[in-house]
Design a protein around this motif. Structure first.
Motif, PDB file in Angstrom:
ATOM      1  N   ALA A   1       0.825  -1.205   0.000  1.00  0.00           N
ATOM      2  CA  ALA A   1       0.000   0.000   0.000  1.00  0.00           C
ATOM      3  C   ALA A   1       0.862   1.259   0.000  1.00  0.00           C
ATOM      4  N   LEU A   2       1.937   1.244   0.794  1.00  0.00           N
ATOM      5  CA  LEU A   2       2.829   2.406   0.833  1.00  0.00           C
ATOM      6  C   LEU A   2       3.473   2.636  -0.526  1.00  0.00           C
ATOM      7  N   ARG A   3       3.898   1.559  -1.164  1.00  0.00           N
ATOM      8  CA  ARG A   3       4.539   1.699  -2.467  1.00  0.00           C
ATOM      9  C   ARG A   3       3.560   2.221  -3.519  1.00  0.00           C
ATOM     10  N   LEU A   4       2.339   1.727  -3.484  1.00  0.00           N
ATOM     11  CA  LEU A   4       1.340   2.195  -4.453  1.00  0.00           C
ATOM     12  C   LEU A   4       1.026   3.667  -4.236  1.00  0.00           C
ATOM     13  N   MET A   5       0.897   4.076  -2.980  1.00  0.00           N
ATOM     14  CA  MET A   5       0.622   5.478  -2.696  1.00  0.00           C
ATOM     15  C   MET A   5       1.776   6.363  -3.125  1.00  0.00           C
ATOM     16  N   SER A   6       3.002   5.881  -2.954  1.00  0.00           N
ATOM     17  CA  SER A   6       4.151   6.687  -3.357  1.00  0.00           C
ATOM     18  C   SER A   6       4.185   6.874  -4.863  1.00  0.00           C
ATOM     19  N   GLY A   7       3.531   5.980  -5.589  1.00  0.00           N
ATOM     20  CA  GLY A   7       3.448   6.106  -7.039  1.00  0.00           C
ATOM     21  C   GLY A   7       2.205   6.814  -7.516  1.00  0.00           C
ATOM     22  N   GLY A   8       1.459   7.425  -6.598  1.00  0.00           N
ATOM     23  CA  GLY A   8       0.281   8.187  -6.986  1.00  0.00           C
ATOM     24  C   GLY A   8      -0.998   7.387  -7.077  1.00  0.00           C
ATOM     25  N   ARG A   9      -1.012   6.150  -6.595  1.00  0.00           N
ATOM     26  CA  ARG A   9      -2.214   5.321  -6.621  1.00  0.00           C
ATOM     27  C   ARG A   9      -2.926   5.409  -5.283  1.00  0.00           C
ATOM     28  N   PRO A  10      -4.182   5.827  -5.230  1.00  0.00           N
ATOM     29  CA  PRO A  10      -4.930   5.773  -3.972  1.00  0.00           C
ATOM     30  C   PRO A  10      -5.036   4.326  -3.502  1.00  0.00           C
ATOM     31  N   ALA A  11      -4.470   4.013  -2.349  1.00  0.00           N
ATOM     32  CA  ALA A  11      -4.425   2.628  -1.874  1.00  0.00           C
ATOM     33  C   ALA A  11      -4.619   2.587  -0.371  1.00  0.00           C
ATOM     34  N   GLU A  12      -5.116   1.471   0.086  1.00  0.00           N
ATOM     35  CA  GLU A  12      -5.319   1.267   1.516  1.00  0.00           C
ATOM     36  C   GLU A  12      -5.114  -0.213   1.817  1.00  0.00           C
ATOM     37  N   ALA A  13      -4.676  -0.503   3.045  1.00  0.00           N
ATOM     38  CA  ALA A  13      -4.455  -1.883   3.462  1.00  0.00           C
ATOM     39  C   ALA A  13      -4.879  -2.032   4.919  1.00  0.00           C
ATOM     40  N   PRO A  14      -6.179  -2.153   5.179  1.00  0.00           N
ATOM     41  CA  PRO A  14      -6.648  -2.287   6.565  1.00  0.00           C
ATOM     42  C   PRO A  14      -6.053  -3.525   7.228  1.00  0.00           C
ATOM     43  N   LEU A  15      -5.685  -3.380   8.491  1.00  0.00           N
ATOM     44  CA  LEU A  15      -5.118  -4.505   9.221  1.00  0.00           C
ATOM     45  C   LEU A  15      -6.178  -5.489   9.678  1.00  0.00           C
ATOM     46  N   ASP A  16      -7.326  -4.981  10.084  1.00  0.00           N
ATOM     47  CA  ASP A  16      -8.388  -5.816  10.632  1.00  0.00           C
ATOM     48  C   ASP A  16      -9.166  -6.493   9.510  1.00  0.00           C
ATOM     49  N   ALA A  17      -9.461  -7.785   9.664  1.00  0.00           N
ATOM     50  CA  ALA A  17     -10.153  -8.542   8.621  1.00  0.00           C
ATOM     51  C   ALA A  17     -11.565  -8.024   8.380  1.00  0.00           C
ATOM     52  N   GLN A  18     -12.259  -7.622   9.436  1.00  0.00           N
ATOM     53  CA  GLN A  18     -13.607  -7.089   9.251  1.00  0.00           C
ATOM     54  C   GLN A  18     -13.568  -5.766   8.498  1.00  0.00           C
ATOM     55  N   THR A  19     -12.583  -4.943   8.828  1.00  0.00           N
ATOM     56  CA  THR A  19     -12.436  -3.675   8.106  1.00  0.00           C
ATOM     57  C   THR A  19     -12.112  -3.931   6.636  1.00  0.00           C
ATOM     58  N   GLN A  20     -11.319  -4.946   6.370  1.00  0.00           N
ATOM     59  CA  GLN A  20     -11.034  -5.316   4.986  1.00  0.00           C
ATOM     60  C   GLN A  20     -12.323  -5.644   4.227  1.00  0.00           C
ATOM     61  N   GLN A  21     -13.208  -6.389   4.862  1.00  0.00           N
ATOM     62  CA  GLN A  21     -14.450  -6.788   4.208  1.00  0.00           C
ATOM     63  C   GLN A  21     -15.371  -5.588   3.984  1.00  0.00           C
ATOM     64  N   VAL A  22     -15.416  -4.693   4.962  1.00  0.00           N
ATOM     65  CA  VAL A  22     -16.215  -3.478   4.792  1.00  0.00           C
ATOM     66  C   VAL A  22     -15.669  -2.649   3.642  1.00  0.00           C
ATOM     67  N   ALA A  23     -14.350  -2.514   3.578  1.00  0.00           N
ATOM     68  CA  ALA A  23     -13.729  -1.759   2.496  1.00  0.00           C
ATOM     69  C   ALA A  23     -14.001  -2.413   1.148  1.00  0.00           C
ATOM     70  N   ALA A  24     -13.944  -3.733   1.100  1.00  0.00           N
ATOM     71  CA  ALA A  24     -14.201  -4.451  -0.150  1.00  0.00           C
ATOM     72  C   ALA A  24     -15.623  -4.231  -0.626  1.00  0.00           C
ATOM     73  N   ASN A  25     -16.543  -4.108   0.308  1.00  0.00           N
ATOM     74  CA  ASN A  25     -17.946  -3.916  -0.058  1.00  0.00           C
ATOM     75  C   ASN A  25     -18.208  -2.552  -0.674  1.00  0.00           C
ATOM     76  N   SER A  26     -17.267  -1.602  -0.512  1.00  0.00           N
ATOM     77  CA  SER A  26     -17.431  -0.265  -1.089  1.00  0.00           C
ATOM     78  C   SER A  26     -16.695  -0.109  -2.418  1.00  0.00           C
ATOM     79  N   LEU A  27     -16.056  -1.184  -2.894  1.00  0.00           N
ATOM     80  CA  LEU A  27     -15.348  -1.115  -4.168  1.00  0.00           C
ATOM     81  C   LEU A  27     -16.337  -1.063  -5.330  1.00  0.00           C
ATOM     82  N   THR A  28     -15.848  -0.608  -6.463  1.00  0.00           N
ATOM     83  CA  THR A  28     -16.663  -0.511  -7.676  1.00  0.00           C
ATOM     84  C   THR A  28     -15.906  -1.187  -8.820  1.00  0.00           C
ATOM     85  N   PRO A  29     -16.558  -1.366  -9.969  1.00  0.00           N
ATOM     86  CA  PRO A  29     -15.851  -1.948 -11.120  1.00  0.00           C
ATOM     87  C   PRO A  29     -14.656  -1.117 -11.593  1.00  0.00           C
ATOM     88  N   ALA A  30     -14.561   0.124 -11.148  1.00  0.00           N
ATOM     89  CA  ALA A  30     -13.416   0.959 -11.526  1.00  0.00           C
ATOM     90  C   ALA A  30     -12.230   0.756 -10.593  1.00  0.00           C
TER      91      ALA A  30
END
Length: 299
Positions: free
Chosen positions: A157-186
């Motif tokens: 995630a840090l490397r992607l952000m340093s390259g200008g890509r909006p990125a996130e890497a939640p540590l908690d598994a539940q937070t990961q699932q919540v974040a995944a549910n907000s993703l779009t085809p883009a």
């Protein structure tokens, strides 16, 4: 019949181990017999390997083809080349309690170098371009990794952000699932799982898949629940080395592969917004607390 060339010298064990999840049980016994008794495979006939694996000779031939060889003879030749290459490798042994720290240090780094040299054996390099395309086009990247893959996900995630890509890497598994549910085809979900079977990671990938996001998988095995969800799978093989090399190859290989993807995107997008490597270094250096001169220290 498989027409691909046999694995290169020094990568045979990594290639075979990466195929294990794709083999049916009888074929897997053949592969495991080869890995457990590599010195004997060179001298065996197909019938002897069949006896060692408790399968038929026909199963040996099918297993060889499933592992990427034309047949048993090509497999045996590959093991012969591997035996020859083994003499040029460092003579690594498990460190003992009597070894000084300096010797343990040398052993660890020797094993790490050998692991990295072997870990690309199972990688299909033609998939690197599509992986870069998906990450480069993504409006947002969710990076997912649990267990031993979690530190790799944070680094990614840090490397992607340093390259200008909006990125996130939640540590908690539940937070990961919540974040995944907000993703779009883009968007894209970069999934990191050395085993390819982590249930928490698989659940997040399933949610991301259901939301239409692209899935890029980095793993150490060529098959598993996560492989079926991925648009692109990048396999960093698991070499046959001591000192917990499964962990070494899974983490180090994945981190270098991610560095490759990020660098490819950065070079492609040099004119796009984002920090250069120098700007990132300046930012990180600026976060350090500079010590006060001695005459400015509080009394």
């Amino acid at each position: 019949m498989v027409s691909s060339p046999p694995p290169s010298t020094g990568s045979l064990f990594a290639t075979i181990r990466a195929t294990l999840p794709t083999l049916i049980p009888s074929e897997r016994r053949v592969a495991e017999a080869c890995l457990l008794r590599p010195d004997e495979v060179v001298e065996w006939s197909a019938a002897q390997l069949a006896a060692a694996a408790e399968v038929s000779a026909a199963t040996v031939v099918r297993a060889c083809q499933s592992m990427g060889f034309r047949g048993f003879q090509q497999l045996r030749m590959a093991f012969a080349r591997e035996a020859g290459a083994a003499g040029a490798r460092p003579n690594v042994r498990e460190p003992g309690p009597e070894d000084p720290p300096e010797q343990i240090l040398d052993t660890v780094f020797e094993v790490a170098a050998a692991v990295l040299a072997d870990s690309l054996a199972a990688l299909d390099r033609s998939r690197l371009g599509p992986a870069v395309d998906l990450l480069d086009r993504a409006q947002r990247v969710l990076v997912v990794g649990n267990g031993g893959s979690s530190p790799v996900a944070q680094d990614a995630a840090l490397r992607l952000m340093s390259g200008g890509r909006p990125a996130e890497a939640p540590l908690d598994a539940q937070t990961q699932q919540v974040a995944a549910n907000s993703l779009t085809p883009a968007d894209a979900c970069l999934v990191i799982s050395s085993s390819g079977v982590n249930e928490l990671t698989a659940r997040t990938a399933e949610i991301a898949r259901g939301r239409g996001a692209s899935i890029i998988l980095i793993t150490s095995y060529a098959a598993g629940p996560l492989t079926g969800l991925a648009d692109v799978s990048l396999v960093v093989g698991v070499p046959h080395w001591p000192l917990g090399s499964d962990l070494l190859s899974g983490r180090l290989g994945s981190m270098l592969l991610i560095m490759t993807l990020q660098l490819a995107m950065t070079l492609r997008r040099q004119s796009a917004p984002g920090m250069s490597a120098e700007q990132l270094r300046e930012l990180l250096n600026g976060m350090l607390i500079n010590p006060r001169p001695s005459d400015e220290r509080p009394a």
